[in-house]
Each structure stands twice: as C-alpha cells, then as structure tokens.
Design a protein around this motif. Structure first.
Motif, PDB file in Angstrom:
ATOM      1  N   VAL A  88      29.627 -11.779  35.661  1.00  0.00           N
ATOM      2  CA  VAL A  88      29.072 -11.550  34.316  1.00  0.00           C
ATOM      3  C   VAL A  88      28.068 -12.662  34.023  1.00  0.00           C
ATOM      4  O   VAL A  88      28.430 -13.841  33.954  1.00  0.00           O
ATOM      5  CB  VAL A  88      30.199 -11.576  33.253  1.00  0.00           C
ATOM      6  N   CYS A  89      26.823 -12.267  33.863  1.00  0.00           N
ATOM      7  CA  CYS A  89      25.775 -13.252  33.620  1.00  0.00           C
ATOM      8  C   CYS A  89      26.015 -13.981  32.291  1.00  0.00           C
ATOM      9  O   CYS A  89      26.388 -13.366  31.283  1.00  0.00           O
ATOM     10  CB  CYS A  89      24.413 -12.556  33.588  1.00  0.00           C
ATOM     11  N   ARG A  90      25.774 -15.307  32.295  1.00  0.00           N
ATOM     12  CA  ARG A  90      26.009 -16.097  31.091  1.00  0.00           C
ATOM     13  C   ARG A  90      24.917 -15.874  30.032  1.00  0.00           C
ATOM     14  O   ARG A  90      25.066 -16.306  28.901  1.00  0.00           O
ATOM     15  CB  ARG A  90      26.097 -17.589  31.453  1.00  0.00           C
ATOM     16  N   HIS A  91      23.837 -15.182  30.438  1.00  0.00           N
ATOM     17  CA  HIS A  91      22.783 -14.900  29.452  1.00  0.00           C
ATOM     18  C   HIS A  91      23.226 -13.736  28.561  1.00  0.00           C
ATOM     19  O   HIS A  91      23.753 -13.963  27.486  1.00  0.00           O
ATOM     20  CB  HIS A  91      21.438 -14.621  30.161  1.00  0.00           C
ATOM     21  N   HIS A  92      23.089 -12.494  29.014  1.00  0.00           N
ATOM     22  CA  HIS A  92      23.484 -11.370  28.177  1.00  0.00           C
ATOM     23  C   HIS A  92      24.429 -10.419  28.879  1.00  0.00           C
ATOM     24  O   HIS A  92      24.421  -9.208  28.642  1.00  0.00           O
ATOM     25  CB  HIS A  92      22.255 -10.640  27.638  1.00  0.00           C
ATOM     26  N   ALA A  93      25.223 -10.972  29.816  1.00  0.00           N
ATOM     27  CA  ALA A  93      26.418 -10.283  30.339  1.00  0.00           C
ATOM     28  C   ALA A  93      26.182  -9.207  31.391  1.00  0.00           C
ATOM     29  O   ALA A  93      27.117  -8.475  31.732  1.00  0.00           O
ATOM     30  CB  ALA A  93      27.268  -9.709  29.205  1.00  0.00           C
ATOM     31  N   ALA A  94      24.997  -9.105  31.948  1.00  0.00           N
ATOM     32  CA  ALA A  94      24.808  -8.130  33.036  1.00  0.00           C
ATOM     33  C   ALA A  94      25.579  -8.583  34.277  1.00  0.00           C
ATOM     34  O   ALA A  94      25.942  -9.756  34.409  1.00  0.00           O
ATOM     35  CB  ALA A  94      23.323  -7.996  33.371  1.00  0.00           C
ATOM     36  N   ALA A  95      25.829  -7.615  35.178  1.00  0.00           N
ATOM     37  CA  ALA A  95      26.447  -7.967  36.465  1.00  0.00           C
ATOM     38  C   ALA A  95      25.401  -8.677  37.314  1.00  0.00           C
ATOM     39  O   ALA A  95      24.307  -8.161  37.519  1.00  0.00           O
ATOM     40  CB  ALA A  95      26.948  -6.724  37.173  1.00  0.00           C
ATOM     41  N   ARG A 108      20.628 -13.472  41.983  1.00  0.00           N
ATOM     42  CA  ARG A 108      19.644 -13.394  40.907  1.00  0.00           C
ATOM     43  C   ARG A 108      20.003 -12.220  39.999  1.00  0.00           C
ATOM     44  O   ARG A 108      20.095 -11.083  40.454  1.00  0.00           O
ATOM     45  CB  ARG A 108      18.234 -13.204  41.487  1.00  0.00           C
ATOM     46  N   CYS A 109      20.207 -12.502  38.731  1.00  0.00           N
ATOM     47  CA  CYS A 109      20.580 -11.436  37.798  1.00  0.00           C
ATOM     48  C   CYS A 109      19.427 -10.435  37.674  1.00  0.00           C
ATOM     49  O   CYS A 109      18.273 -10.837  37.457  1.00  0.00           O
ATOM     50  CB  CYS A 109      20.921 -12.017  36.429  1.00  0.00           C
ATOM     51  N   PRO A 110      19.728  -9.137  37.812  1.00  0.00           N
ATOM     52  CA  PRO A 110      18.648  -8.144  37.790  1.00  0.00           C
ATOM     53  C   PRO A 110      18.032  -7.942  36.399  1.00  0.00           C
ATOM     54  O   PRO A 110      17.003  -7.298  36.282  1.00  0.00           O
ATOM     55  CB  PRO A 110      19.349  -6.858  38.248  1.00  0.00           C
ATOM     56  N   TYR A 111      18.659  -8.526  35.357  1.00  0.00           N
ATOM     57  CA  TYR A 111      18.175  -8.245  33.996  1.00  0.00           C
ATOM     58  C   TYR A 111      17.008  -9.154  33.624  1.00  0.00           C
ATOM     59  O   TYR A 111      15.880  -8.676  33.418  1.00  0.00           O
ATOM     60  CB  TYR A 111      19.358  -8.402  33.028  1.00  0.00           C
ATOM     61  N   HIS A 112      17.238 -10.486  33.571  1.00  0.00           N
ATOM     62  CA  HIS A 112      16.143 -11.397  33.194  1.00  0.00           C
ATOM     63  C   HIS A 112      15.922 -12.505  34.220  1.00  0.00           C
ATOM     64  O   HIS A 112      15.259 -13.487  33.943  1.00  0.00           O
ATOM     65  CB  HIS A 112      16.404 -12.030  31.819  1.00  0.00           C
ATOM     66  N   GLY A 113      16.550 -12.322  35.380  1.00  0.00           N
ATOM     67  CA  GLY A 113      16.229 -13.196  36.497  1.00  0.00           C
ATOM     68  C   GLY A 113      16.923 -14.546  36.544  1.00  0.00           C
ATOM     69  O   GLY A 113      16.505 -15.416  37.296  1.00  0.00           O
ATOM     70  N   TRP A 114      17.966 -14.747  35.750  1.00  0.00           N
ATOM     71  CA  TRP A 114      18.710 -15.991  35.907  1.00  0.00           C
ATOM     72  C   TRP A 114      19.298 -16.010  37.314  1.00  0.00           C
ATOM     73  O   TRP A 114      19.727 -14.976  37.835  1.00  0.00           O
ATOM     74  CB  TRP A 114      19.847 -16.081  34.875  1.00  0.00           C
ATOM     75  N   SER A 115      19.347 -17.200  37.912  1.00  0.00           N
ATOM     76  CA  SER A 115      19.871 -17.270  39.275  1.00  0.00           C
ATOM     77  C   SER A 115      21.015 -18.279  39.365  1.00  0.00           C
ATOM     78  O   SER A 115      21.030 -19.300  38.663  1.00  0.00           O
ATOM     79  CB  SER A 115      18.753 -17.596  40.258  1.00  0.00           C
TER      80      SER A 115
HETATM   81  S1  FES Z   1      21.654 -10.894  31.463  1.00  0.00           S
HETATM   82 FE1  FES Z   1      21.361 -11.986  33.269  1.00  0.00          FE
HETATM   83  S2  FES Z   1      19.449 -12.869  33.032  1.00  0.00           S
HETATM   84 FE2  FES Z   1      19.738 -11.874  31.157  1.00  0.00          FE
END
Ligand code: FES
Ligand SMILES: [Fe+2]
Length: 368
Positions: A88-95, A108-115
C-alpha cells in the motif's frame, strides 16, 4: 459484533469432549458476521503461508498476496533478508507492486511514481518539495511480520503474534524426518469451490471416514482400518499404512511408499506426502459461499525425464480433488437447509474436525 452474532457463537459448546460434541453450527458456514470475524480473529492473527521459499530465493524476487483483505508484498532484499510489507503506497494507497510475482530492483508506484527500495524505504517522491513536515524516512512501506519454515514463507498480520515456531509447535518435529527439502516444486493448480472454506477443511479432517465411499481409487492403496489420527497443538496428522494393489494402475503407480502422511496446520494449510511426492493445499475464504484452494505439487525428481510421471501423479490428485469438490458443494447446499443445524462426530474418525472446531471457536469467541 451484535447480539445476533453472539447467539450464533454461543450455539457451539467448545468444552464438550469428542464423544459428546457437535460440529460447529450450520450458521457458522453461511453467516456474513462470522466470515468477518474470521477475517479479523483467524486470518488476521494466525501465521499464514503466503509464498514458497523458491519464489523469493534471490535478491529482488518478490511475491504479492492478499490476506484477510490486506494487500501484501514479500521480497528478498539485496542484503539477503526476506521482508514483508503492506503493498500500500504511503502517498494515496495504490498497490505499489502489481504483478503476482517477479524480480525487481525497485518498486515504483504506478499512480504517481513514488519509488521504494527492496527494504521498503521510500527512495523517491516526485514533485514533493516544499511539503511541510514530510519526513521521507517515516514514509517507507509498512512492514509485516514474516518468517520461513521448510519450503514455506509465512506472514502474520498481528504485530503481537507469537513466533512462528511456537504457532507450528510439534508439527515442526513431526515433519522433520520426512525430509521435505528433498522435494521440489513442480506445478501449481488453483481450484474455486462453491462452499465455505471450512467445509473443505472439515472434509480433509474426517480421519479418512469418507475415503472408502468417495475415493475408491485412493482407498485401494490405503490400509483404512489402520488409519491413525493424532491431534496436538495447532495441527492434526492423519496417517495410513499403504498396501500394494492392482485395482487402480494410476493410483498404484503414483501413490507409493510405506505410509501416507496428511498434515493439517490450523487454520487452512495442509501437506500431503507419499514417497517422493508432496502436495500442499492452502484454503482461502472468498465470502461465505466460496473458497479458493491453491494446490502446489512437489516431486523428488522434477527433471524433464520425470515430467510425464509427475503429470500422471497430478492427474490422480485432481481426480481425488474433483470427488471432494462435488461433495463439499453438496454439503454447502445442505448447510443452508432448514433441516440441518449441526451434526455429531465419529469418535474413531473425526477428532481432527473436533480440534479444528475448538481452535476456531476459541479464536472467534476471543473479544478483542
Ligand atoms: S499512490 Fe503511490 S505514488 Fe501516489
Ligand atoms: Fe477427500
């Protein structure tokens, strides 16, 4: 937990000895409240097999899984350490990891690219300059407790959980002489059943009671009268001496050795062993009326030369499983019937089921 559900829980007497016991009530197999409570108190708090060790053997190898509704990521780090995280991404919770398994050097998170690194640390957060009080070191993936035993990776969602070795208890010593390390993964098959997950487990734990009636082929290699049932800690071992037969050539060729060994570890993991053969079963609930059973087949020889024999062996396993699926789905329909409330247990055969029901009741009745 409302009062209605409390009544359902109270309908099972987990103190009754086997010769006086009933099964858990039919309502436990069809009630959404019970299923939710199982998610929290059983799957959310017990050690659960989530991967095979061979899937995460080298640095960067990872597996994703879902347990009690929680997305998980299990990955081997560059330091050789195996770790598990909430996926669960710490930004907005995407896988963060989207493949079932694979190899990565970074996630690398597919939503906003956090890695994130293989150790879960946040490595990059694009366009995040000027965000007040944001501490990168506090925004890594949230860890989950993980441990391994034999070829299996287990996780526990409860940070306060007892160690895996304590949970497995006597099972570890009981399995050790069977030398699981000599068996290698060959193939996975996944079955979807129209029954509650506990129906499949009950069917497994009836001490061979159904074998002469439902599995005539399998029955021909087992010495049914000598079938033993041992219950200890959180596990049940059912075992039978084997006999030679000409009744069913496929079964006779692929189910060999002195004994058959059937281990069940509470709540939902089974190991089935014959000479040079193992299959494992992981039973996962999917609502009250469905479950998924993951079969992994292992053999002593997984070379190309042995592939045909191994496939023949899997076909035997599939036939037995087909027989079980049909009866489990019939049971689920019966459990919905107004004609059925609960059943009695065979003292000779059904001690394993009794253990399962008591362990389950203890978990469900524990008010958090
Ligand atoms: S939810 Fe993962 S980068 Fe935004
Ligand atoms: Fe069966």
């Amino acid at each position: 937990m409302d009062f209605f559900d409390r009544d359902i829980l109270d309908a099972y007497d987990d103190l009754a000895p086997l010769d006086q016991a009933f099964t858990i009530p039919a309502s436990w197999y069809v009630n959404d409240g019970i299923a939710a409570l199982e998610g929290a108190n059983v799957f959310g708090r017990s050690w659960q097999m989530v991967a095979r060790a061979d899937q995460v053997a080298s640095a960067g190898q990872f597996v994703t899984a879902e347990l009690a509704g929680e997305p998980l990521l299990i990955v081997r780090g560059n330091d050789g350490q195996l770790r598990a995280f909430f996926n669960v991404c710490r930004h907005h919770a995407a896988a963060v990891a989207t493949e079932e398994h694979g190899q990565a050097s970074i996630f690398r998170c597919p939503y906003h690219g956090w890695s994130y690194g293989l150790d879960g640390s946040l490595k990059g957060a694009p366009e995040f300059e000027g965000v007040c009080g944001f501490d990168r070191s506090q925004n890594g993936l949230v860890p989950v407790t993980v441990d391994t035993r034999e070829q299996f990776v287990f996780v526990n969602l409860d940070p306060e959980a007892e160690p895996l070795a304590t949970f497995l208890g006597g099972l570890v010593q009981r399995v050790a002489p069977l030398n699981l390390g000599a068996l290698h993964f060959f193939e996975r098959r996944i079955y979807t059943l129209n029954c509650n997950w506990k129906v499949f487990v009950d069917n497994y734990l009836d001490g061979g009671y159904h074998v002469p009636h439902l599995h005539k082929g399998l029955n021909s290699v087992l010495d049914y009268k000598q079938y033993t049932i041992e219950c200890e800690d959180h596990y049940c071992l059912q075992s039978s001496p084997m006999v030679t037969t000409t009744e069913d050539a496929n079964v006779a060729a692929t189910r060999t050795g002195d004994r058959a060994w059937y281990f069940w570890q509470y709540p939902n993991f089974m190991l089935n062993l014959y000479a040079g053969y193992m299959d494992t079963n992981l039973v996962l609930p999917d609502g009250v009326d469905h479950c998924k059973v993951i079969f992994d087949f292992y053999f002593d020889d997984v070379s190309e030369a042995a592939a045909e024999r191994n496939r023949q062996s899997i076909a035997v396993g599939e036939r037995v499983n087909d027989e079980d699926v049909g009866i489990c789905e019939a049971v689920q329909r019966g459990l919905h019937s107004r004609a059925y409330g609960a059943g009695r247990l065979s003292v000779r055969r059904e001690a394993g089921e009794h253990l399962f029901h008591r362990l389950l009741a203890a978990d469900l009745k524990r008010i958090p």
